[in-house]
Design an enzyme around this catalytic site. Structure first.
Site, PDB file in Angstrom:
ATOM      1  N   LYS A  72       0.843  -1.193   0.000  1.00  0.00           N
ATOM      2  CA  LYS A  72       0.000   0.000   0.000  1.00  0.00           C
ATOM      3  C   LYS A  72       0.877   1.242   0.000  1.00  0.00           C
ATOM      4  CE  LYS A  72      -3.923   1.938   2.648  1.00  0.00           C
ATOM      5  NZ  LYS A  72      -4.806   1.698   3.823  1.00  0.00           N
ATOM      6  N   SER A 146      -9.506   1.623   3.121  1.00  0.00           N
ATOM      7  CA  SER A 146      -8.708   2.425   2.210  1.00  0.00           C
ATOM      8  C   SER A 146      -7.690   1.605   1.419  1.00  0.00           C
ATOM      9  CB  SER A 146      -7.961   3.509   2.995  1.00  0.00           C
ATOM     10  OG  SER A 146      -7.075   2.943   3.949  1.00  0.00           O
ATOM     11  N   SER A 170      -9.789  -0.620   7.251  1.00  0.00           N
ATOM     12  CA  SER A 170      -9.199  -0.574   5.910  1.00  0.00           C
ATOM     13  C   SER A 170      -8.531  -1.874   5.492  1.00  0.00           C
ATOM     14  CB  SER A 170      -8.173   0.565   5.830  1.00  0.00           C
ATOM     15  OG  SER A 170      -8.809   1.814   6.002  1.00  0.00           O
TER      16      SER A 170
END
Length: 607
Positions: A72, A146, A170
């Site tokens: 990420k 997210s 997330s």
């Protein structure tokens, strides 16, 4: 074309010569990005640099040798830009985040940085200047956030695992929306050094994988105390590794925002739990809802504001992010302290609610929306995604999101199991059983999980000790409580290798046997293998009286574990009971002969 491989598939492909390390350069160069999952894909030079470093180690036995993974883009990878999905915040990372460094040391290779809701603020995956990440099953729908790109890259089989982050869900919501596993660890178990914070007191780095076994393997490499991380914690090594209470809680107040398909999916999950032999009980969810609401509706939002405004000006952020962090302007220091007192109270209440249960099962997300619907109503639709996730890190809980079913409309629906801090291994062990029971294809592939034997399904870690018991510590026997009260859980009932004799000892209370390994003429003896939290193992050893002790015992499958053994001097006048095959059958033979029989060999009345 993506591989759709698990870690084991990649490992076997290298071992068989089906692929070579250098093949990764072409594979990565052909990775598609029409779903906006990637912010940056590694160049041939970046892959080559990692291959050279790996070849220099010259150890093909590394657990993740040559395994590609995604990171990420709020987590640093040396030589890659870190953006947190905000172009104004972009910088070239000079060092790997601690967890990335550990994975590289284990042989893994970073193939790119994935898209996210900007500054990890959102549960939808659409708040990014790099594009809204599309659901891996239907591109009209949200991927969840997210950690959107990290989840989609795994679901589509581009990488077997990826790193996300989780502050309010997330690392779980995207797993539920894409039919994969999302492991959200206990806070502080994985280092967050090298992570751009969202809420530093709550953030964890999470793992996405196609199956639980892969997620757990990666977790064992990433875990560990980091003195550079102010919020890192030592694992207490005192917790059980499996469920043992036989009860799972669910929310009494369930909300699906009118989504009957999600409601039906959760009803299916409840039925599946019952089929697995668990009692399912509904508990009051008011405290959970109150704590979940505090994340964005109380002074806690200031923590996000602090993190973002350390890097960029408010007007440089995504319009929705700017609106969220602006809420902090309405709170002061007194509000912050009141919010913390409220959090502590609600967290205590929640942990007390969960104490009688193995875990809490919730829908990973109560519903799923189309991208266009979220963009038209960004705050409300996003808040719905956090109904069953926002409270978890606030209350210092562990969690794992797993697939549940594919709905009639073709979209995945997942569930999440939540337990106390440090119950990560127990959750993972159960989740592995759950995933095998669900038996869905992995991600978007046609590949299903391989059903393993019961023994190999037990996930291992360095935080426990396997102990073979042969007598008074067996299930139902007088000293079994010494194991269960220390968090011990039964792994299996098996036998020793065929090299042992069993003796009934004299003058022991309660009656006990002695196990002896011999060179010739032995046989297999029935034992139970228990998993004991490492920090509690010494307490058990301290209670072992002479002539017994703890040594090493060979099991029928050739593995060695700790086990009860006996000093040779005590066996000189003991009775050989090996022909019974185990202590339990010996005791039964006495009871069947006479319900009240004076047994001279053990000096005890057996009732």
């Amino acid at each position: 074309m993506t591989k759709q491989w698990t870690i084991q598939d990649w490992r076997e492909a290298y071992q068989s010569g089906q692929i070579q390390l250098d093949d990764l350069k072409l594979y990565v160069a052909e990775l598609p990005n029409d779903d906006h999952a990637w912010i940056s894909i590694a160049s041939a030079e970046q892959i080559q640099e990692q291959i050279v470093a790996l070849k220099a180690i010259n150890n093909e036995d590394l657990p993740l040798y040559g395994i590609p993974f995604a990171v990420k883009d709020n987590i640093d990878v040396a030589g890659f830009y870190t953006t947190a999905a905000c172009k104004a915040a972009q910088y070239l990372a000079q060092n790997d985040a601690t967890v990335v460094d550990k994975l590289k040391a284990a042989g893994a290779i970073v193939v790119g940085k994935t898209n996210l809701d900007q500054f990890a603020t959102g549960l939808v995956g659409v708040r990014s200047p790099y594009g809204a990440v599309k659901n891996s099953f239907n591109p009209e729908y949200i991927s969840g956030g997210s950690s959107s790109g990290s989840a989609v890259s795994v679901a589509n089989g581009q990488v077997p695992f990826s790193l996300g982050t989780d502050t309010a869900g997330s690392g779980r919501v995207p797993a539920g929306h894409n039919n994969i596993v999302g492991l959200k660890p206990t806070k502080g178990w994985f280092s967050t050094t090298g992570l751009i914070p969202a809420c530093r007191t709550l953030d964890v780095i999470s793992i996405f994988a196609l199956n639980v076994s892969d997620a757990w393997q990666v977790a064992q490499i990433m875990q560990g105390f980091d003195a550079k991380d102010d919020y890192s914690r030592q694992h207490p090594r005192t917790v059980p590794t499996q469920f043992s209470k036989g009860k799972i809680a669910i929310p009494k107040q369930l909300e699906f925002y009118g989504d009957t398909a999600s409601a039906d999916a959760f009803a299916l999950a409840i039925s599946r739990l019952e089929e697995l032999g668990y009692s399912v009980e509904a508990i009051d969810f008011s405290a959970f809802n109150q704590l979940a609401a505090a994340l964005y509706n109380d002074a806690w939002v200031a923590e996000r504001t602090h993190a973002v405004e350390k890097m960029v000006k408010r007007e440089q952020t995504h319009p929705v992010i700017a609106k969220i962090i602006a809420q902090a302007d309405g709170f002061d220091a007194v509000d912050t302290m009141q919010a913390e007192y409220k959090r502590a109270n609600l967290a205590r209440v929640i942990n007390q609610y969960l104490a009688p249960y193995d875990a809490l099962m919730v829908p990973t997300a109560p519903t799923i929306y189309k991208i266009a619907d979220v963009e038209a109503d960004p705050l409300v639709k996003n808040s719905h995604m956090g109904a069953y996730t926002n409270f978890v890190n606030f209350a210092d809980l562990s969690a794992i999101a797993v697939p549940n079913t594919i709905r009639d409309d073709g979209l995945p629906s997942g569930v999440t199991f939540i337990a106390s801090a440090w119950m990560d291994q127990a959750l993972a062990n159960f989740a592995q059983t759950w995933q095998a029971e669900v038996n869905l294809p992995l991600g978007t592939s046609n590949k299903k999980i391989e059903i393993q034997s019961p023994r190999s399904d037990i996930l291992s870690s360095s935080n426990t000790v396997k102990l073979a018991v042969v007598g008074a510590h067996l299930t139902g026997m007088p000293l079994n409580f010494q194991l269960t009260t220390r968090g011990g859980t039964l792994l299996e009932k098996t036998k020793t290798a065929a090299h042992y004799k069993l003796f009934a000892l004299k003058n022991t209370t309660p009656p006990k046997p002695g196990l002896q390994r011999i060179a010739k003429g032995g046989q297999a003896i029935e034992v139970e293998v228990w998993d004991i939290p490492a920090a509690c193992f010494g307490d058990i050893v301290a209670e072992v009286p002479a002539p017994l002790g703890i040594g090493n015992v060979e099991l029928a499958d050739g593995t060695w574990v700790k086990g009860f053994i006996c000093e040779a001097y005590a066996l000189e006048n003991a009775t050989d009971i090996s022909h019974f095959g185990g202590w339990r059958d010996y005791i039964k033979s006495i009871q069947s002969t006479n319900t009240k029989f004076k047994c001279n060999c053990i000096g005890e009345v057996i009732q």
